[in-house]
Design a protein around this motif. Sequence first.
Motif, PDB file in Angstrom:
ATOM      1  N   HIS A 142       0.833  -1.202   0.000  1.00 14.93           N
ATOM      2  CA  HIS A 142       0.000   0.000   0.000  1.00 14.93           C
ATOM      3  C   HIS A 142       0.871   1.256   0.000  1.00 14.93           C
ATOM      4  CE1 HIS A 142      -4.151  -1.269   0.088  1.00 14.93           C
ATOM      5  NE2 HIS A 142      -3.864  -2.202   0.979  1.00 14.93           N
ATOM      6  N   GLY A 143       1.987   1.208   0.703  1.00 14.49           N
ATOM      7  CA  GLY A 143       2.908   2.337   0.666  1.00 14.49           C
ATOM      8  C   GLY A 143       3.489   2.548  -0.713  1.00 14.49           C
ATOM      9  N   ALA A 144       3.811   1.452  -1.394  1.00 14.65           N
ATOM     10  CA  ALA A 144       4.359   1.549  -2.747  1.00 14.65           C
ATOM     11  C   ALA A 144       3.321   2.042  -3.746  1.00 14.65           C
ATOM     12  CB  ALA A 144       4.903   0.192  -3.189  1.00 14.65           C
ATOM     13  N   LYS A 145       2.050   1.771  -3.470  1.00 13.14           N
ATOM     14  CA  LYS A 145       0.994   2.146  -4.410  1.00 13.14           C
ATOM     15  C   LYS A 145       0.600   3.614  -4.293  1.00 13.14           C
ATOM     16  CE  LYS A 145      -3.274   0.939  -3.729  1.00 13.14           C
ATOM     17  NZ  LYS A 145      -4.570   0.234  -3.570  1.00 13.14           N
ATOM     18  N   LEU A 146       0.755   4.202  -3.116  1.00 15.05           N
ATOM     19  CA  LEU A 146       0.310   5.579  -2.893  1.00 15.05           C
ATOM     20  C   LEU A 146       1.193   6.563  -3.656  1.00 15.05           C
ATOM     21  CD1 LEU A 146      -1.528   7.586  -1.450  1.00 15.05           C
ATOM     22  CD2 LEU A 146       0.093   7.579   0.456  1.00 15.05           C
ATOM     23  N   SER A 147       0.587   7.325  -4.532  1.00 21.24           N
ATOM     24  CA  SER A 147       1.324   8.289  -5.352  1.00 21.24           C
ATOM     25  C   SER A 147       1.588   9.576  -4.578  1.00 21.24           C
ATOM     26  CB  SER A 147       0.509   8.609  -6.614  1.00 21.24           C
ATOM     27  OG  SER A 147       1.039   9.711  -7.290  1.00 21.24           O
ATOM     28  N   ARG A 148       2.807  10.074  -4.682  1.00 23.44           N
ATOM     29  CA  ARG A 148       3.111  11.356  -4.060  1.00 23.44           C
ATOM     30  C   ARG A 148       2.357  12.491  -4.742  1.00 23.44           C
ATOM     31  NH1 ARG A 148       9.664  10.414  -3.420  1.00 23.44           N
ATOM     32  NH2 ARG A 148       9.440   8.433  -2.302  1.00 23.44           N
ATOM     33  N   ALA A 149       2.114  12.325  -6.023  1.00 25.21           N
ATOM     34  CA  ALA A 149       1.327  13.335  -6.746  1.00 25.21           C
ATOM     35  C   ALA A 149      -0.071  13.439  -6.161  1.00 25.21           C
ATOM     36  CB  ALA A 149       1.255  12.978  -8.227  1.00 25.21           C
ATOM     37  N   ALA A 150      -0.642  12.281  -5.766  1.00 24.31           N
ATOM     38  CA  ALA A 150      -1.968  12.294  -5.158  1.00 24.31           C
ATOM     39  C   ALA A 150      -1.950  13.054  -3.835  1.00 24.31           C
ATOM     40  CB  ALA A 150      -2.452  10.866  -4.933  1.00 24.31           C
ATOM     41  N   ILE A 151      -0.866  12.927  -3.087  1.00 25.51           N
ATOM     42  CA  ILE A 151      -0.751  13.640  -1.812  1.00 25.51           C
ATOM     43  C   ILE A 151      -0.729  15.152  -2.045  1.00 25.51           C
ATOM     44  CG2 ILE A 151       0.732  14.058   0.183  1.00 25.51           C
ATOM     45  CD1 ILE A 151       1.673  11.185  -0.032  1.00 25.51           C
ATOM     46  N   TRP A 152       0.114  15.593  -2.996  1.00 34.73           N
ATOM     47  CA  TRP A 152       0.221  17.034  -3.244  1.00 34.73           C
ATOM     48  C   TRP A 152      -1.045  17.593  -3.886  1.00 34.73           C
ATOM     49  CZ3 TRP A 152       3.565  19.001  -0.321  1.00 34.73           C
ATOM     50  CH2 TRP A 152       4.772  18.372  -0.061  1.00 34.73           C
ATOM     51  N   ASP A 153      -1.636  16.834  -4.799  1.00 30.89           N
ATOM     52  CA  ASP A 153      -2.873  17.301  -5.424  1.00 30.89           C
ATOM     53  C   ASP A 153      -3.986  17.420  -4.383  1.00 30.89           C
ATOM     54  OD1 ASP A 153      -1.660  17.395  -7.860  1.00 30.89           O
ATOM     55  OD2 ASP A 153      -2.443  15.467  -8.571  1.00 30.89           O
ATOM     56  N   PRO A 174       6.809  -0.794   7.272  1.00 32.21           N
ATOM     57  CA  PRO A 174       6.631  -1.307   5.905  1.00 32.21           C
ATOM     58  C   PRO A 174       5.935  -0.311   4.988  1.00 32.21           C
ATOM     59  CG  PRO A 174       5.160  -2.425   7.441  1.00 32.21           C
ATOM     60  CD  PRO A 174       6.138  -1.649   8.264  1.00 32.21           C
ATOM     61  N   PHE A 175       4.989   0.486   5.532  1.00 32.98           N
ATOM     62  CA  PHE A 175       4.303   1.476   4.704  1.00 32.98           C
ATOM     63  C   PHE A 175       5.302   2.524   4.208  1.00 32.98           C
ATOM     64  CE2 PHE A 175       1.907   5.249   3.741  1.00 32.98           C
ATOM     65  CZ  PHE A 175       0.754   4.774   3.144  1.00 32.98           C
ATOM     66  N   VAL A 176       6.115   3.064   5.114  1.00 30.82           N
ATOM     67  CA  VAL A 176       7.107   4.067   4.731  1.00 30.82           C
ATOM     68  C   VAL A 176       8.135   3.465   3.773  1.00 30.82           C
ATOM     69  CG1 VAL A 176       8.962   5.543   5.593  1.00 30.82           C
ATOM     70  CG2 VAL A 176       6.795   5.403   6.845  1.00 30.82           C
ATOM     71  N   ALA A 177       8.570   2.234   4.058  1.00 27.43           N
ATOM     72  CA  ALA A 177       9.551   1.577   3.185  1.00 27.43           C
ATOM     73  C   ALA A 177       8.991   1.400   1.776  1.00 27.43           C
ATOM     74  CB  ALA A 177       9.941   0.220   3.769  1.00 27.43           C
ATOM     75  N   GLY A 178       7.755   0.980   1.682  1.00 28.69           N
ATOM     76  CA  GLY A 178       7.137   0.813   0.372  1.00 28.69           C
ATOM     77  C   GLY A 178       7.032   2.124  -0.373  1.00 28.69           C
ATOM     78  N   HIS A 179       6.676   3.203   0.363  1.00 31.00           N
ATOM     79  CA  HIS A 179       6.537   4.505  -0.291  1.00 31.00           C
ATOM     80  C   HIS A 179       7.898   5.047  -0.737  1.00 31.00           C
ATOM     81  CE1 HIS A 179       4.314   8.024  -1.445  1.00 31.00           C
ATOM     82  NE2 HIS A 179       5.120   8.803  -0.745  1.00 31.00           N
ATOM     83  N   VAL A 180       8.923   4.827   0.080  1.00 29.50           N
ATOM     84  CA  VAL A 180      10.270   5.272  -0.296  1.00 29.50           C
ATOM     85  C   VAL A 180      10.751   4.545  -1.554  1.00 29.50           C
ATOM     86  CG1 VAL A 180      12.694   5.235   0.410  1.00 29.50           C
ATOM     87  CG2 VAL A 180      10.935   5.966   2.031  1.00 29.50           C
ATOM     88  N   LEU A 181      10.397   3.274  -1.668  1.00 28.39           N
ATOM     89  CA  LEU A 181      10.816   2.474  -2.824  1.00 28.39           C
ATOM     90  C   LEU A 181       9.879   2.622  -4.024  1.00 28.39           C
ATOM     91  CD1 LEU A 181      11.883  -0.817  -1.013  1.00 28.39           C
ATOM     92  CD2 LEU A 181      13.382   0.937  -1.993  1.00 28.39           C
ATOM     93  N   GLY A 213       6.927   1.107  -7.796  1.00 21.96           N
ATOM     94  CA  GLY A 213       5.543   1.585  -7.845  1.00 21.96           C
ATOM     95  C   GLY A 213       4.804   1.130  -9.087  1.00 21.96           C
ATOM     96  N   ALA A 214       5.433   1.286 -10.241  1.00 25.31           N
ATOM     97  CA  ALA A 214       4.776   0.893 -11.491  1.00 25.31           C
ATOM     98  C   ALA A 214       4.523  -0.613 -11.524  1.00 25.31           C
ATOM     99  CB  ALA A 214       5.637   1.308 -12.681  1.00 25.31           C
ATOM    100  N   TRP A 215       5.483  -1.381 -11.016  1.00 22.78           N
ATOM    101  CA  TRP A 215       5.332  -2.847 -10.976  1.00 22.78           C
ATOM    102  C   TRP A 215       4.169  -3.251 -10.085  1.00 22.78           C
ATOM    103  CZ3 TRP A 215       5.752  -6.614  -7.135  1.00 22.78           C
ATOM    104  CH2 TRP A 215       5.880  -7.931  -7.588  1.00 22.78           C
ATOM    105  N   VAL A 216       4.029  -2.600  -8.930  1.00 28.24           N
ATOM    106  CA  VAL A 216       2.932  -2.897  -8.014  1.00 28.24           C
ATOM    107  C   VAL A 216       1.595  -2.494  -8.627  1.00 28.24           C
ATOM    108  CG1 VAL A 216       1.900  -2.302  -5.778  1.00 28.24           C
ATOM    109  CG2 VAL A 216       4.354  -2.755  -5.946  1.00 28.24           C
ATOM    110  N   THR A 217       1.564  -1.308  -9.256  1.00 28.01           N
ATOM    111  CA  THR A 217       0.322  -0.810  -9.849  1.00 28.01           C
ATOM    112  C   THR A 217      -0.191  -1.746 -10.938  1.00 28.01           C
ATOM    113  OG1 THR A 217       0.991   1.460  -9.372  1.00 28.01           O
ATOM    114  CG2 THR A 217      -0.745   1.142 -11.017  1.00 28.01           C
ATOM    115  N   ARG A 218       0.729  -2.338 -11.701  1.00 30.29           N
ATOM    116  CA  ARG A 218       0.303  -3.240 -12.773  1.00 30.29           C
ATOM    117  C   ARG A 218      -0.214  -4.575 -12.243  1.00 30.29           C
ATOM    118  NH1 ARG A 218       5.209  -1.496 -15.179  1.00 30.29           N
ATOM    119  NH2 ARG A 218       6.186  -3.475 -14.592  1.00 30.29           N
ATOM    120  N   ARG A 219       0.063  -4.873 -11.005  1.00 32.91           N
ATOM    121  CA  ARG A 219      -0.328  -6.172 -10.436  1.00 32.91           C
ATOM    122  C   ARG A 219      -1.421  -6.002  -9.388  1.00 32.91           C
ATOM    123  NH1 ARG A 219       4.258  -6.328 -12.746  1.00 32.91           N
ATOM    124  NH2 ARG A 219       5.165  -8.251 -13.568  1.00 32.91           N
ATOM    125  N   LYS A 220      -2.567  -5.504  -9.858  1.00 35.87           N
ATOM    126  CA  LYS A 220      -3.699  -5.301  -8.962  1.00 35.87           C
ATOM    127  C   LYS A 220      -4.195  -6.614  -8.376  1.00 35.87           C
ATOM    128  CE  LYS A 220      -5.365  -1.095 -11.235  1.00 35.87           C
ATOM    129  NZ  LYS A 220      -6.515  -0.451 -11.936  1.00 35.87           N
TER     130      LYS A 220
END
Length: 331
Positions: free
Chosen positions: A51-62, A176-183, A188-195
């Motif tokens: 879930h950390g890897a999936k969360l977009s930073r762009a979504a946070i700023w937007d 794990p959430f922070v680690a996923g977001h940092v990575l 991120g793209a790999w995780v997003t493609r594997r819903k």
Amino acid sequence: MIRRFLSIFEPFILMLLGTVVLASLLPARGQAATIVGYVADVAIFLLFFLHGAKLSRAAIWDGLRNWPLHLAVLGVTFVAFPALGLGLTALPFVDARMATGVLFLTLLPSTVQSSIAFTAIARGNVAAAVCSASFSNLLGILITPALVALLMRNAGNAGAMSIESVETIIVQLLVPFVAGHVLRPWIGAWVTRRKAMLTIVDRGSILLVVYGAFGAAVVEGLWSRVSLGDLLLIGLLSCALLAIVLALTLTIARLMRLPREDAIVLLFCGSKKSLASGVPMAGVLFPAAQVGVILLPLMLFHQIQLIACAVIARRYADRADARVEAMAPVA
């Protein structure tokens, strides 16, 4: 008739019910229970990492751009809901066992998938729904345990956090959430493609925790302590809680003079409580023998909110379609 009745339940709810039945008939004991607990911990760690890897930073700023709407959603989720929870649990006919579960339910963050899905169906602001639901879940990792420590301790309920609980939350949920977001830039793209993979981890971790929790509770005599009357009472309290919150979100939207699309976001993101976040958090915050009882209100509320919001979203969609047809030029 049976098929029509089952159609109101999403498949995952049926899987949850099946897991509860399995745990009731064949609970894990001894070494098996220990193994189930370890596997569930690993699944929860992986879940929050993804879930950390999936969360977009762009979504946070937007999302920061529409801060009044997001503050309203967070206010309903983490202020109004807990206040209502305290009120319901203070009722004289709600015993302590059920009160703990009902109060815990009101302290959880909003859902992500269903909030966005219902907003889309109702022709609402989907981008804002993504941001609001993501913010709620992100902040819920910290806010929910803090509310548990504050409100449940004051209410005299079990579940007040110890130093060990705080460490477990940090290691098993936050790290794990922070680690996923940092990575995310690399994975991120790999995780997003594997819903499908994320869905399996998401639902599999919940089922594992539910099986372990209910199994431990059954060994401790869960079904000798919880009656059919208790389940009916929880269902009625859940319906009342949802009705009050839905009315509250509509009132707040009018007072804030939100556009229709944003009012829909407040309605659906503000009224939800996350089963996906609640189950692993309960496993971390409460003793294993108590988790099964505590999760009962959340499981019932989850199904009730899905049914009610599906009906409401469809009505909003019908009204939007009728409005578009009325504005269409006559050929």
